[in-house]
Write an enzyme that holds these catalytic residues in place. Structure first.
Site, PDB file in Angstrom:
ATOM      1  N   ASP A   7       0.870  -1.164   0.000  1.00 51.63           N
ATOM      2  CA  ASP A   7       0.000   0.000   0.000  1.00 51.63           C
ATOM      3  C   ASP A   7       0.916   1.226   0.000  1.00 51.63           C
ATOM      4  O   ASP A   7       2.113   1.124   0.278  1.00 51.63           O
ATOM      5  CB  ASP A   7      -0.891  -0.048   1.251  1.00 51.63           C
ATOM      6  CG  ASP A   7      -1.803   1.160   1.358  1.00 51.63           C
ATOM      7  OD1 ASP A   7      -2.417   1.548   0.345  1.00 51.63           O
ATOM      8  OD2 ASP A   7      -1.897   1.742   2.462  1.00 51.63           O
ATOM      9  N   ASP A   9      -0.105   5.114   1.057  1.00 53.20           N
ATOM     10  CA  ASP A   9      -0.289   6.074   2.152  1.00 53.20           C
ATOM     11  C   ASP A   9      -0.289   5.358   3.499  1.00 53.20           C
ATOM     12  O   ASP A   9      -1.053   4.422   3.717  1.00 53.20           O
ATOM     13  CB  ASP A   9      -1.600   6.846   1.976  1.00 53.20           C
ATOM     14  CG  ASP A   9      -1.628   7.643   0.671  1.00 53.20           C
ATOM     15  OD1 ASP A   9      -0.550   8.049   0.196  1.00 53.20           O
ATOM     16  OD2 ASP A   9      -2.725   7.850   0.125  1.00 53.20           O
TER      17      ASP A   9
END
Length: 193
Positions: A7, A9
């Protein structure tokens, strides 16, 4: 091919409640760029899979998103590493698309792009939906405690707090302080090619 999926953020760069909206706001978490480089140099194809509903919400434009990804890519390349690809879901949560995590659409796209299976690949995230997407495609989920990680760890520990299928057992998830620590574990526990 050894894939590792991350991922963005809260894992690679600092997350913000009001969305990361520009390259200037895309600030790497300490040690994360070096971790990506180490993973790449250890033989992993580093792939980012990120929900970016801020596009659909009008918080930023596609050019802003591309600038953020160009910044991360450049920082990694400057240290001798490489990002294999960056996949993103631009949709609003209400659109019920197939690519927004926890749905596995981005992982399906990664499989198509690289002509391989993501099964047994590590997937590093900070949110429950990252871990759920990983479980659906038989990836090995890793939770980092940066970004939303502490809150996610609490959700895993309390039965009934997990939202959106599939449910998972907390022991299915490896937990690390940050991406740097997760990368050290992954590199130490994967056979070198």
């Amino acid at each position: 091919m050894k894939l590792i999926i991350l991922d963005r953020d809260g894992v690679i760069n600092q997350d913000r409640d009001d969305y990361v909206k520009s390259a200037d706001e895309c600030i790497p978490i300490e040690g994360s760029i070096d971790a990506l480089v180490r993973l790449n140099k250890a033989g992993f194809t580093v792939v980012i899979a990120t929900n970016q509903a801020g596009l659909a919400r009008g918080k930023f434009e596609l050019e802003d998103l591309e600038a953020m990804h160009a910044k991360i890519t450049k920082l990694v390349e400057e240290k001798g590493g490489e990002i294999g690809a960056i996949f993103y879901c631009p949709h609003h949560p209400d659109e019920n698309c197939k690519c927004r995590k926890p749905k596995p659409g981005m992982l399906d796209a990664i499989e198509a792009e690289f002509n391989t299976s993501v099964e047994s690949s590590y997937f590093i995230g900070d949110s429950l939906r990252d871990l759920q997407a990983a479980i659906q495609k038989a990836c090995k989920p890793i939770l980092v405690l940066t970004g939303n990680g502490v809150r996610t760890q609490a959700q895993l520990a309390v039965p009934g707090l997990q939202t959106d299928a599939p449910l998972m057992e907390p022991e299915q998830v490896q937990v690390f302080e940050n991406l740097a620590a997760a990368a050290t574990f992954v590199i130490a526990n994967e056979p070198q090619q």
